[in-house]
Design a protein around this motif. Structure first.
Motif, short mmCIF file in Angstrom:
data_model
loop_
_atom_site.label_atom_id
_atom_site.label_comp_id
_atom_site.label_asym_id
_atom_site.label_seq_id
_atom_site.Cartn_x
_atom_site.Cartn_y
_atom_site.Cartn_z
N GLY A 1 -38.25 67.14 -22.63
CA GLY A 1 -37.19 67.56 -23.56
C GLY A 1 -35.85 66.93 -23.22
N LEU A 2 -35.54 66.87 -21.92
CA LEU A 2 -34.28 66.24 -21.50
C LEU A 2 -34.25 64.75 -21.85
N ASN A 3 -35.40 64.10 -21.72
CA ASN A 3 -35.46 62.68 -22.08
C ASN A 3 -35.17 62.46 -23.56
N GLN A 4 -35.55 63.43 -24.38
CA GLN A 4 -35.30 63.30 -25.81
C GLN A 4 -33.86 63.62 -26.16
N ILE A 5 -33.27 64.57 -25.39
CA ILE A 5 -31.90 65.02 -25.71
C ILE A 5 -30.87 64.05 -25.13
N ILE A 6 -31.04 63.68 -23.84
CA ILE A 6 -30.06 62.83 -23.17
C ILE A 6 -30.20 61.39 -23.67
N SER A 7 -29.09 60.80 -24.07
CA SER A 7 -29.12 59.41 -24.55
C SER A 7 -29.38 58.47 -23.38
N LYS A 8 -30.24 57.49 -23.60
CA LYS A 8 -30.62 56.58 -22.54
C LYS A 8 -29.58 55.48 -22.36
N LYS A 9 -29.46 55.01 -21.13
CA LYS A 9 -28.47 53.99 -20.82
C LYS A 9 -28.98 52.62 -21.23
N ILE A 10 -28.09 51.82 -21.78
CA ILE A 10 -28.42 50.47 -22.25
C ILE A 10 -27.57 49.47 -21.49
N LYS A 11 -28.13 48.29 -21.26
CA LYS A 11 -27.35 47.24 -20.62
C LYS A 11 -27.43 45.95 -21.44
N LEU A 12 -26.39 45.15 -21.32
CA LEU A 12 -26.33 43.85 -21.98
C LEU A 12 -25.81 42.84 -20.96
N GLU A 13 -26.56 41.76 -20.78
CA GLU A 13 -26.23 40.77 -19.75
C GLU A 13 -25.72 39.49 -20.40
N VAL A 14 -24.61 38.99 -19.86
CA VAL A 14 -24.01 37.74 -20.34
C VAL A 14 -23.97 36.76 -19.16
N ILE A 15 -24.63 35.61 -19.32
CA ILE A 15 -24.62 34.58 -18.28
C ILE A 15 -23.47 33.62 -18.58
N VAL A 16 -22.58 33.44 -17.61
CA VAL A 16 -21.40 32.60 -17.80
C VAL A 16 -21.27 31.60 -16.67
N LYS A 17 -20.48 30.57 -16.91
CA LYS A 17 -20.17 29.57 -15.88
C LYS A 17 -18.67 29.34 -15.88
N PRO A 18 -17.98 29.66 -14.77
CA PRO A 18 -16.54 29.43 -14.71
C PRO A 18 -16.21 27.94 -14.76
#
Length: 331
Positions: free
Chosen positions: A63-80
């Motif tokens: 039930g907690l898994n359904q109620i609590i919003s799950k964390k999302i990640k977004l990865e950006v690969i960059v070169k200075p």
């Protein structure tokens, strides 16, 4: 006769010691088996309670898994670009500090208008797999010490600058899909809006374009000389032979050196064109990833964690009751 009896006593003593050792081992196994039986009896006695706790914990975790919003990640690969690595790490630390402080004024200034900072986080680290580049840098530094000439120094300096620009991964963590992606895009725009590095990019691109134009002009002149050489080859009276050609002003030119010069011009033009393609912004975005759910470890999932907590509390209460009973018996 007395001497003959001594070995019998030693043998008897050895047999007694071995017998005691086997007895101790047997007692140990008996104690272990009795302990196993006690545990089995305890579990059997409380089987219904334990089963109810496991089912209830799994249900609550689900039930907690359904109620609590799950964390999302977004990865950006960059070169200075242009020695902007230190700036990149500093600006990421600045943004994270503003997230922790929930500085709405700062985020409104960069185009982020939401006020929900739950689960919001930004981190940066170097992309793994670049370990060989460090050894390449050491090799180039060693190479520079062998030949103290300006040409070699320029080559090594350029290669060191290129090798030191490792790829980095900027990771955005958030819970709201729409707001998180918008936040990531605005932050990357803010990172690439530094006036100092924007000016350097403009200068670098102007220099590269000027160098390409000059190289193309020189290349046209070299092609004209080679064309004249080809025409002279067709006339036996104008061909001087060997690797040198005789021009109209009676000056000779080394044809092999001329061809090498042409190849170097072509290579330099290709390098500058590639540089124009790469140096479009201070922090080059190699890959702007897609949102993905953060995968938790098995024991970090609520459907497993909650039942373990329930069982732990139950065993702790049972242990406290056992200690209280033993204390009462002793007193």
């Amino acid at each position: 006769m007395a001497e003959n009896k001594i070995p019998n006593k030693e043998t008897s003593s050895d047999e007694i010691d071995l017998g005691q050792l086997f007895q101790i081992i047997q007692n140990g196994f008996n104690s272990l088996f009795k302990g196993f039986l006690k545990v089995f009896l305890y579990v059997k006695t409380n089987a219904i309670v334990l089963l109810v706790l496991i089912i209830a914990g799994a249900g609550i975790g689900l039930g907690l898994n359904q109620i609590i919003s799950k964390k999302i990640k977004l990865e950006v690969i960059v070169k200075p670009q242009m020695e902007s690595k230190n700036y990149l790490y500093d600006v990421v630390a600045e943004i994270q500090a503003n997230i922790e402080a929930q500085d709405t004024t700062f985020f409104n200034a960069i185009g982020v208008d939401f006020t929900d900072y739950r689960g919001l986080e930004i981190t940066i680290n170097r992309v793994s797999g670049d370990d060989n580049s460090e050894s390449d840098i050491k090799y180039l530094e060693l190479l520079q010490s062998f030949e103290d000439t300006e040409a070699i120094a320029d080559i090594v300096r350029a290669e060191l600058q290129n090798k030191s620009s490792f790829n980095h991964r900027i990771t955005f963590y958030y819970k709201n899909k729409e707001q998180g992606k918008h936040f990531s895009e605005k932050v990357m725009e803010y990172i690439n809006s530094n006036p100092y590095f924007d000016g350097l990019v403009t200068i670098y691109r102007a220099n590269a374009e000027s160098r390409i134009k000059q190289n193309k002009d020189l290349l046209a002149q070299v092609d004209e000389i080679i064309t004249n050489y080809s025409k002279k080859m067709g006339r036996s009276d104008g061909f001087n032979g060997g690797e040198r050609i005789l021009l109209d002003n009676q000056e000779t030119v080394n044809i092999t050196g001329l061809l090498n010069f042409k190849n170097s011009l072509i290579k330099d033009i290709e390098t500058k064109i590639l540089e124009l393609a790469e140096r479009t912004e201070p922090i080059k975005i190699i890959n702007f990833g897609k949102p993905q759910q953060v995968q938790k470890a098995f024991y970090g999932k609520n459907i497993v964690l909650i039942p373990i907590i329930f069982l732990g509390v139950f065993f702790l209460i049972s242990f406290m009751k056992f200690l209280n009973r033993k204390v009462t018996e002793l007193l």
